[in-house]
Motif scaffolding. Structure first.
Motif, PDB file in Angstrom:
ATOM      1  N   GLU A 164       0.833  -1.199   0.000  1.00 19.32           N
ATOM      2  CA  GLU A 164       0.000   0.000   0.000  1.00 19.32           C
ATOM      3  C   GLU A 164       0.866   1.247   0.000  1.00 19.32           C
ATOM      4  OE1 GLU A 164      -3.858  -1.864   2.415  1.00 19.32           O
ATOM      5  OE2 GLU A 164      -2.755  -0.165   3.256  1.00 19.32           O
ATOM      6  N   LEU A 165       0.416   2.253  -0.759  1.00 15.50           N
ATOM      7  CA  LEU A 165       1.067   3.556  -0.818  1.00 15.50           C
ATOM      8  C   LEU A 165       0.040   4.614  -0.440  1.00 15.50           C
ATOM      9  CD1 LEU A 165       3.302   5.597  -1.679  1.00 15.50           C
ATOM     10  CD2 LEU A 165       2.356   5.444  -4.011  1.00 15.50           C
ATOM     11  N   ILE A 166       0.382   5.466   0.529  1.00  6.82           N
ATOM     12  CA  ILE A 166      -0.510   6.537   0.973  1.00  6.82           C
ATOM     13  C   ILE A 166       0.219   7.871   0.884  1.00  6.82           C
ATOM     14  CG2 ILE A 166      -1.943   7.438   2.838  1.00  6.82           C
ATOM     15  CD1 ILE A 166      -2.020   4.654   4.043  1.00  6.82           C
ATOM     16  N   VAL A 167      -0.428   8.849   0.271  1.00 10.57           N
ATOM     17  CA  VAL A 167       0.067  10.223   0.237  1.00 10.57           C
ATOM     18  C   VAL A 167      -0.928  11.078   1.013  1.00 10.57           C
ATOM     19  CG1 VAL A 167       0.702  12.198  -1.205  1.00 10.57           C
ATOM     20  CG2 VAL A 167       1.197   9.860  -1.987  1.00 10.57           C
ATOM     21  N   SER A 168      -0.426  11.782   2.036  1.00 11.52           N
ATOM     22  CA  SER A 168      -1.304  12.518   2.948  1.00 11.52           C
ATOM     23  C   SER A 168      -0.865  13.963   3.104  1.00 11.52           C
ATOM     24  CB  SER A 168      -1.330  11.852   4.330  1.00 11.52           C
ATOM     25  OG  SER A 168      -1.749  10.511   4.267  1.00 11.52           O
ATOM     26  N   GLY A 169      -1.793  14.778   3.579  1.00  5.82           N
ATOM     27  CA  GLY A 169      -1.508  16.170   3.887  1.00  5.82           C
ATOM     28  C   GLY A 169      -2.334  16.612   5.073  1.00  5.82           C
ATOM     29  N   PHE A 219       0.180  15.836  14.435  1.00  8.97           N
ATOM     30  CA  PHE A 219      -0.723  16.356  13.410  1.00  8.97           C
ATOM     31  C   PHE A 219      -1.662  15.250  12.941  1.00  8.97           C
ATOM     32  CE2 PHE A 219       3.453  15.690  11.174  1.00  8.97           C
ATOM     33  CZ  PHE A 219       3.117  14.549  10.475  1.00  8.97           C
ATOM     34  N   ILE A 220      -2.704  15.676  12.225  1.00 10.67           N
ATOM     35  CA  ILE A 220      -3.662  14.763  11.599  1.00 10.67           C
ATOM     36  C   ILE A 220      -3.339  14.673  10.112  1.00 10.67           C
ATOM     37  CG2 ILE A 220      -6.094  14.324  11.070  1.00 10.67           C
ATOM     38  CD1 ILE A 220      -6.841  15.872  13.572  1.00 10.67           C
ATOM     39  N   GLU A 221      -3.255  13.446   9.598  1.00  7.23           N
ATOM     40  CA  GLU A 221      -2.960  13.203   8.188  1.00  7.23           C
ATOM     41  C   GLU A 221      -4.244  12.807   7.461  1.00  7.23           C
ATOM     42  OE1 GLU A 221       1.231  10.874   8.376  1.00  7.23           O
ATOM     43  OE2 GLU A 221      -0.398   9.997   9.551  1.00  7.23           O
ATOM     44  N   TRP A 222      -4.522  13.467   6.349  1.00  2.92           N
ATOM     45  CA  TRP A 222      -5.677  13.141   5.504  1.00  2.92           C
ATOM     46  C   TRP A 222      -5.149  12.720   4.149  1.00  2.92           C
ATOM     47  CZ3 TRP A 222     -10.155  13.561   8.267  1.00  2.92           C
ATOM     48  CH2 TRP A 222     -10.116  14.374   9.395  1.00  2.92           C
ATOM     49  N   GLY A 223      -5.419  11.472   3.744  1.00  5.58           N
ATOM     50  CA  GLY A 223      -4.759  10.997   2.524  1.00  5.58           C
ATOM     51  C   GLY A 223      -5.588  10.086   1.666  1.00  5.58           C
ATOM     52  N   LEU A 224      -5.008   9.786   0.517  1.00  3.74           N
ATOM     53  CA  LEU A 224      -5.522   8.785  -0.410  1.00  3.74           C
ATOM     54  C   LEU A 224      -4.449   7.723  -0.588  1.00  3.74           C
ATOM     55  CD1 LEU A 224      -7.328  10.836  -3.217  1.00  3.74           C
ATOM     56  CD2 LEU A 224      -8.378   9.273  -1.566  1.00  3.74           C
ATOM     57  N   GLY A 225      -4.911   6.483  -0.723  1.00  5.59           N
ATOM     58  CA  GLY A 225      -3.967   5.390  -0.869  1.00  5.59           C
ATOM     59  C   GLY A 225      -4.279   4.510  -2.053  1.00  5.59           C
ATOM     60  N   TYR A 226      -3.271   3.739  -2.448  1.00 10.19           N
ATOM     61  CA  TYR A 226      -3.443   2.769  -3.524  1.00 10.19           C
ATOM     62  C   TYR A 226      -2.883   1.430  -3.087  1.00 10.19           C
ATOM     63  CZ  TYR A 226      -3.682   0.832  -8.229  1.00 10.19           C
ATOM     64  OH  TYR A 226      -4.002   0.058  -9.313  1.00 10.19           O
ATOM     65  N   LYS A 227      -3.686   0.385  -3.275  1.00  7.54           N
ATOM     66  CA  LYS A 227      -3.295  -0.964  -2.899  1.00  7.54           C
ATOM     67  C   LYS A 227      -2.885  -1.735  -4.144  1.00  7.54           C
ATOM     68  CE  LYS A 227      -4.992  -5.056  -0.447  1.00  7.54           C
ATOM     69  NZ  LYS A 227      -6.146  -5.628   0.317  1.00  7.54           N
ATOM     70  N   PHE A 228      -1.660  -2.271  -4.140  1.00  4.48           N
ATOM     71  CA  PHE A 228      -1.140  -3.005  -5.290  1.00  4.48           C
ATOM     72  C   PHE A 228      -1.468  -4.486  -5.199  1.00  4.48           C
ATOM     73  CE2 PHE A 228       1.379   0.780  -4.785  1.00  4.48           C
ATOM     74  CZ  PHE A 228       1.509   1.272  -6.084  1.00  4.48           C
TER      75      PHE A 228
END
Length: 416
Positions: free
Chosen positions: A239-244, A407-416
């Motif tokens: 899984e890859l997650i990019v958050s902000g 901090f709070i992370e809000w992200g989208l992820g992709y599962k391979f």
């Protein structure tokens, strides 16, 4: 028409994500219970500032409605038919002038550990939103209009009215007669805003609850019978997650910074409902570009005396580590706790402030530290993920150093 601020929307998303539990739980209207408990507890004195705010015990009450899962989903069987519920909580925090009262609304799940005709024992976990009546910004002025900007004279732990709310602990139910039961809980509760608004020391509480449960349809109330279900496939996934997100550094600065993170993890399911993973984390946090000493021509930009930073440089704003990730699988939802070790952390040699200001500080991977003075080598994350498709998922995380939220992370992820 009510217009919510961006920060309020972010905090309320915790409640919306939690409500997914009930929406996907496939319960029946016949299998519900109504619960009312009295509450008595205490705030945990993790720091001297929190200790100065503690006066009387915490007192209050909680009402809830909970439903029995009925076996419409595979995870009902895997998790021994847990209860899902929604609770509303009132807390008198024991210091009316500085802490005031708190109100919380949160969905939860109660996992049955022991279930027989004499008693039911379980583990309860939930997350939602809380509202605190007193914050730093409405307790730093006295009746005569005198402002006390010092954290020693006011609510030094809470900077916003809206905060997240976590609840976790043990539960006990003892059946009586005609659908009535005694109920009791011992829970840990946490309230903070993830440093969206400073100050944000947050509050951690230990609370005992006792009261009654009532099942209106007790004559038809049945626990579904266990039966053999297909096993969850045992295979690795990536899984890859990019958050902000957004955070503040110091209550006097009143300046917000955009943060970011990247998480790559490899998971393997050890049971039908639990998976373990190893992750690599990269964090970008611009608050560590705020200099606090006039060195090499830099002007003083913050009076926060925790991290001794003399230059606004990129490498101070990056931290990287590896994490051990433990997650509970609930259909499309996963909830977990991640524990991490910093492998790259330039900030550790700039804290505590006084030591770093007086000379070079050199620390290894592991070292003793005081969380009130520095972040330390250990970081953690409370994580929620919800699968939108078979590959894409939404993610939210609360990153902390021990009991201190970063901090709070809000992200989208992709599962391979």
């Amino acid at each position: 028409m009510i217009i919510l601020s961006a920060k309020m929307k972010k905090i309320l998303l915790f409640l919306m994500l939690g409500c997914v539990l009930i929406g996907q739980a496939q319960v029946t209207s016949m299998s519900y219970k109504i619960k009312a408990d009295a509450l008595y507890g205490t705030i945990l004195p993790f720091t001297e500032r929190i200790s100065s705010l503690i006066d009387q015990p915490v007192m209050g009450g909680e009402v809830a409605v909970e439903w029995q899962t009925v076996g419409e989903k595979r995870w009902h069987y895997y998790l021994n038919f847990p209860m899902v519920g929604v609770a509303a909580t009132y807390l008198n925090l024991g210091n009316p002038e500085k802490l005031g009262n708190a109100f919380a609304l949160y969905p939860y799940m109660n996992f049955g550990v022991i279930r027989n005709k004499y008693f039911n024992a379980g583990i309860k976990a939930g997350a939602g939103v809380s509202y605190l009546t007193k914050t730093y910004y409405n307790t730093n002025t006295d009746a005569n209009g005198i402002v006390y900007p010092s954290l020693d004279h006011t609510n030094s732990e809470i900077g916003s009215h809206l905060n997240v709310y976590f609840a976790g602990g043990g539960s006990l139910e003892v059946p009586l007669l005609w659908g009535l039961s005694l109920s009791a809980e011992l829970t840990w509760n946490h309230m903070s805003n993830g440093s969206v608004i400073a100050p944000n020391g947050g509050l951690n509480l230990i609370n005992a609850l006792a009261g009654l449960k009532y099942s209106p349809n007790y004559r038809d109330y049945r626990i579904p019978a266990q039966r053999k279900m297909p096993e969850v496939p045992r295979k690795f996934s990536t899984e890859l997650i990019v958050s902000g997100g957004v955070r503040q550094l110091y209550y006097k600065d009143k300046q917000s910074f955009g943060i970011g993170s990247i998480d790559v993890a490899e998971f393997y399911p050890l049971t039908n409902y639990y998976r373990m993973g190893v992750g690599a984390d990269l964090f970008f946090d611009p608050v560590f570009g705020e200099v606090n000493s006039a060195v090499d021509g830099n002007a003083v930009e913050t009076s926060y005396k925790r991290t001794y930073i003399t230059k606004d440089v990129l490498w101070n704003k990056l931290r990287a580590g590896i994490s051990w990730q433990n997650e509970l699988i609930i259909d499309r939802l996963t909830a977990g706790i991640h524990l991490g070790l910093y492998l790259y952390d330039p900030i550790k040699n700039k804290e505590p402030y006084t030591e770093a200001a007086n000379g070079a500080v050199h620390k290894g991977l592991f070292y003793g530290y005081d969380i009130s003075k520095e972040d330390g080598w250990l970081y953690s994350r409370a994580s929620l993920k919800y699968a939108i498709t078979n590959h894409v998922f939404a993610a939210v995380g609360l990153k902390t150093h021990l009991q201190k939220a970063e901090f709070i992370e809000w992200g989208l992820g992709y599962k391979f």
